[in-house]
Scaffold this active site. Structure first.
Site, PDB file in Angstrom:
ATOM      1  CG  ASP A  61       1.278   0.456  -1.616  1.00  0.00           C
ATOM      2  OD1 ASP A  61       1.915   0.255  -2.651  1.00  0.00           O
ATOM      3  OD2 ASP A  61       0.068   0.216  -1.520  1.00  0.00           O
ATOM      4  CG  ASP A 113       2.427  -2.726  -7.322  1.00  0.00           C
ATOM      5  OD1 ASP A 113       2.497  -2.118  -6.248  1.00  0.00           O
ATOM      6  OD2 ASP A 113       1.642  -3.660  -7.520  1.00  0.00           O
TER       7      ASP A 113
END
Length: 439
Positions: free
Chosen positions: A102, A312
């Site tokens: 992430d 993202d």
């Protein structure tokens, strides 16, 4: 687990072993979509429709959480959010853990024993008592006082942390250091792979409540902050990492690279754009200047500051603020000239029957995303449309983004089959078209 190769070690502070490296270091991991047949958590009984619905729910939940002024670490493992898995080895002896990569999180985080309130995970929970190199960090140390926003002293002066999220999820644990073991490549060696071992900070969670999923044991933090894996490896990887994301349900893996092999900028066809960070120094933001659809270019409103777009890797869709989206969708519909589905399934705004696939691909106009200094051409079949049973649905969606200072969210769908490099030192992100199944 295969036995570890013999290595010569140098003892450094904290009495951890560390592999001596002189030249540039390269680490290369397989990056596997959680629903890929290669994933250890692949559910062969789930239909494509069911898997797609889960992708939508994860991405939407993550996006809604970002709209709330709550998390300092918007970790994608909450509620099962997050799409791409990487394999880590932590502790001595090394214990295998599957975690989600992430770019919107810093602290690498896993569940640990004893676990008072843990979500059930598919792999064994890490036991720090069996690791000879596990060391608790003091609550009086700089990492505890300066790097964690919500930390406090435990009963034995250990550094305790707590993160709360807008959906009610909470994780509590201790900050520790332990040995991370990496397989990868080094320019100082002719062999294909070697093992780097280095002590790194990690979060060892003893209580997790809320909307968690059994998919893996935590995350690999790739954010900009000082506790991220990239920042901790720092000069050894020249402050660089890159990823190449393969299609969601592919039978092949993508890659996650650190160091010399991560370099994309300067290569043929690569484009680069500067990034800025948020106040929490975790997320990466780009400046979107416009989008070209066919021969029409829609320009974004002049931003009051740089960074109107969150990039993202944990979200799925390309989220666009409503007014801009409506104009863009109108251009797409006018170019395709095919009757759309009257009632698109959950979450989608524009869908077509798959029987028009060839017509749509042929008529779909040029689609170029214009970031500051970087023009990125997206492919309709890979980056724009999402296949859902007998439908083709637009993977660009309209969602409110008010109050966050950014108006766009560049998820992983538009990044599929791009090698995306993050250069933390130069504060630059670079994109190059790639076949992520070949690495």
């Amino acid at each position: 687990m295969r036995p570890l190769p013999q290595l010569f070690f140098l003892l450094i502070s904290y009495s951890f072993p560390f592999l001596i490296t002189i030249n540039a270091l390269s680490l290369d991991f397989d990056l596997i979509h959680r629903d890929s047949p290669l994933s250890p958590f692949h559910n062969s009984s789930s239909s494509l429709s069911e898997l797609t619905q889960q992708v939508w729910l994860r991405s939407t939940a993550r996006h809604k959480r970002l709209l709330l002024q709550t998390p300092t670490l918007p970790g994608i493992f909450f509620g099962g959010q997050g799409e791409y898995l990487v394999k880590l080895f932590i502790g001595s002896p090394p214990v295998q853990s599957w975690a989600i990569a992430d770019s919107g999180s810093d602290l690498t985080w896993i569940q640990c024993l004893p676990c008072k309130k843990c979500y059930p995970q598919n792999s064994p929970i890490f036991n720090p008592f069996t690791s000879s190199t596990y060391k608790i960090v003091s609550c009086h140390s700089k990492p505890c006082r300066s790097y964690l926003d919500d930390s406090y002293c435990g009963t034995s002066t250990q550094c305790m942390y707590e993160y709360g999220y807008g959906d009610g999820s909470v994780t509590k644990g201790e900050l520790a250091r332990d040995l991370f073991s990496f397989r990868g490549k080094s320019s100082s060696k002719s062999c294909d792979s070697f093992l780097l071992q280095k002590p790194l900070f990690l979060g060892c969670a003893h209580s997790t409540t809320g909307k968690f999923a059994a998919m893996g044991s935590g995350i690999v933090g790739l954010g900009y902050g000082p506790l991220s894996l990239v920042s901790q490896l720092g000069p050894e990887i020249d402050h660089k990492f890159s990823y190449c994301l393969g299609p969601y349900f592919s039978k092949s893996s993508g890659n996650l690279r650190f160091g010399k092999e991560a370099k994309v900028s300067g290569s043929h066809g690569a484009v680069s754009t500067p990034f800025v960070t948020d106040s929490g120094k975790t997320n990466f933001f780009l400046t979107l200047e416009g989008i070209t659809v066919g021969n029409k270019t829609l320009k974004t409103a002049a931003p009051t500051r740089k960074g109107n777009t969150l990039i993202d890797s944990g979200a799925t869709w390309f989220h666009i603020e409503s007014n801009f989206y409506n104009k863009m969708e109108a251009f797409i519909k006018k170019a395709i000239r095919v009757k759309e589905v009257r009632k698109p399934p959950m979450g989608f705004s524009l869908c077509y029957s798959r029987k028009y696939h060839k017509t749509i691909m042929k008529r779909f106009p040029k689609f170029v995303v214009h970031f500051e200094g970087a023009d990125i051409a997206l492919k309709p079949d890979q980056n724009i449309f999402f296949h859902l049973d007998d439908l083709l649905c637009l993977g660009i969606v309209s969602l409110p983004l008010a109050g966050q200072g950014f108006r766009f969210d560049y998820g992983n769908l538009p990044q599929i089959n791009f090698q995306v490099e993050y250069d933390l030192k130069a504060k630059r992100i670079s994109f190059a078209h790639a076949d992520c199944s070949k690495h």
